[in-house]
Write a protein that holds these residues in place. Structure first.
Motif, PDB file in Angstrom:
ATOM      1  N   LEU A 144       0.773  -1.217  -0.006  1.00 18.29           N
ATOM      2  CA  LEU A 144       0.098  -0.124  -0.352  1.00 18.29           C
ATOM      3  C   LEU A 144       1.062   1.174   0.121  1.00 18.29           C
ATOM      4  N   GLU A 145       1.954   1.503   0.826  1.00 13.43           N
ATOM      5  CA  GLU A 145       2.759   2.663   0.755  1.00 13.43           C
ATOM      6  C   GLU A 145       3.537   2.710  -0.608  1.00 13.43           C
ATOM      7  N   VAL A 146       3.887   1.633  -1.284  1.00  9.14           N
ATOM      8  CA  VAL A 146       4.476   1.801  -2.481  1.00  9.14           C
ATOM      9  C   VAL A 146       3.345   2.367  -3.431  1.00  9.14           C
ATOM     10  N   GLU A 147       2.366   1.451  -3.723  1.00  4.56           N
ATOM     11  CA  GLU A 147       1.439   2.165  -4.365  1.00  4.56           C
ATOM     12  C   GLU A 147       0.775   3.572  -4.083  1.00  4.56           C
ATOM     13  N   HIS A 154       2.745  10.180  -9.814  1.00  2.00           N
ATOM     14  CA  HIS A 154       2.069  10.175 -11.116  1.00  2.00           C
ATOM     15  C   HIS A 154       1.356  11.640 -10.946  1.00  2.00           C
ATOM     16  N   ASP A 155       0.565  11.988  -9.736  1.00  2.00           N
ATOM     17  CA  ASP A 155      -0.348  13.008  -9.791  1.00  2.00           C
ATOM     18  C   ASP A 155       0.843  14.289 -10.120  1.00  2.00           C
TER      19      ASP A 155
END
Length: 169
Positions: A144-147, A154-155
């Motif tokens: 989850l941290e990586v995602e 990306h944003d």
């Protein structure tokens, strides 16, 4: 070679033996191949067994006074053996099945968690299950941290771009 399961003398994770498989070491040690009888040669498919110099670890119970003693690694067909020469002790090794490997590792883990104590098998199994759950949770949290980090990057990549409706028609 490292101990996978360990015992009362040399624990799991310690070196059980080491050998030098180079031709130079064999020549220097003066180790000739072992010559087999004709019956043994038929059984193993060879008349000579190569052997190599090595050292095997020994210790008193509780890994006390551990030391390395002279040893020999002997190739026997698909198998090999290691001989602790001063003790006259030899163990043969082969590749265990996947099922046997998992069983041995599980039994070793259960001993570490206390199942060797009478009546503690259920407790040890619960501890093992809880530890697996914790490890899985930690892995999920890392994912989850990586995602989250990738999404934020990306944003940020598109922060300076102005999008207008119908601009790509």
């Amino acid at each position: 070679a490292y101990k996978v399961t360990g015992d009362q003398n040399v624990p799991k994770g310690e070196v059980t033996f080491k050998a030098d498989l180079s031709p130079e070491a064999t020549e220097k040690a003066g180790l000739e191949p072992i010559e087999l009888t004709s019956d043994a040669a038929k059984q193993w498919g060879t008349s000579h067994l190569p052997r190599f110099p090595g050292e095997g670890q020994v210790a008193a119970e509780g890994f006390v006074n551990n030391q390395f003693v002279d040893g020999q690694l002997i190739l026997v067909g698909e198998y090999f053996s290691f001989a602790w020469v001063p003790m006259g002790h030899q163990i043969f090794f082969g590749r265990p099945s996947a099922e046997l490997t998992l069983k041995m590792l599980k039994e070793s883990r259960m001993r570490e968690l206390g199942s060797a104590t009478e009546g503690m098998k259920d407790v040890a199994e619960m501890r093992a299950h809880a530890m697996r759950c914790l490890e899985e949770t930690e892995l999920l949290e890392e994912d989850l941290e990586v995602e989250s980090s990738n999404s934020q990057q990306h944003d940020e990549k598109y922060d300076n771009i102005i999008f207008e409706e119908d601009s790509f028609q």
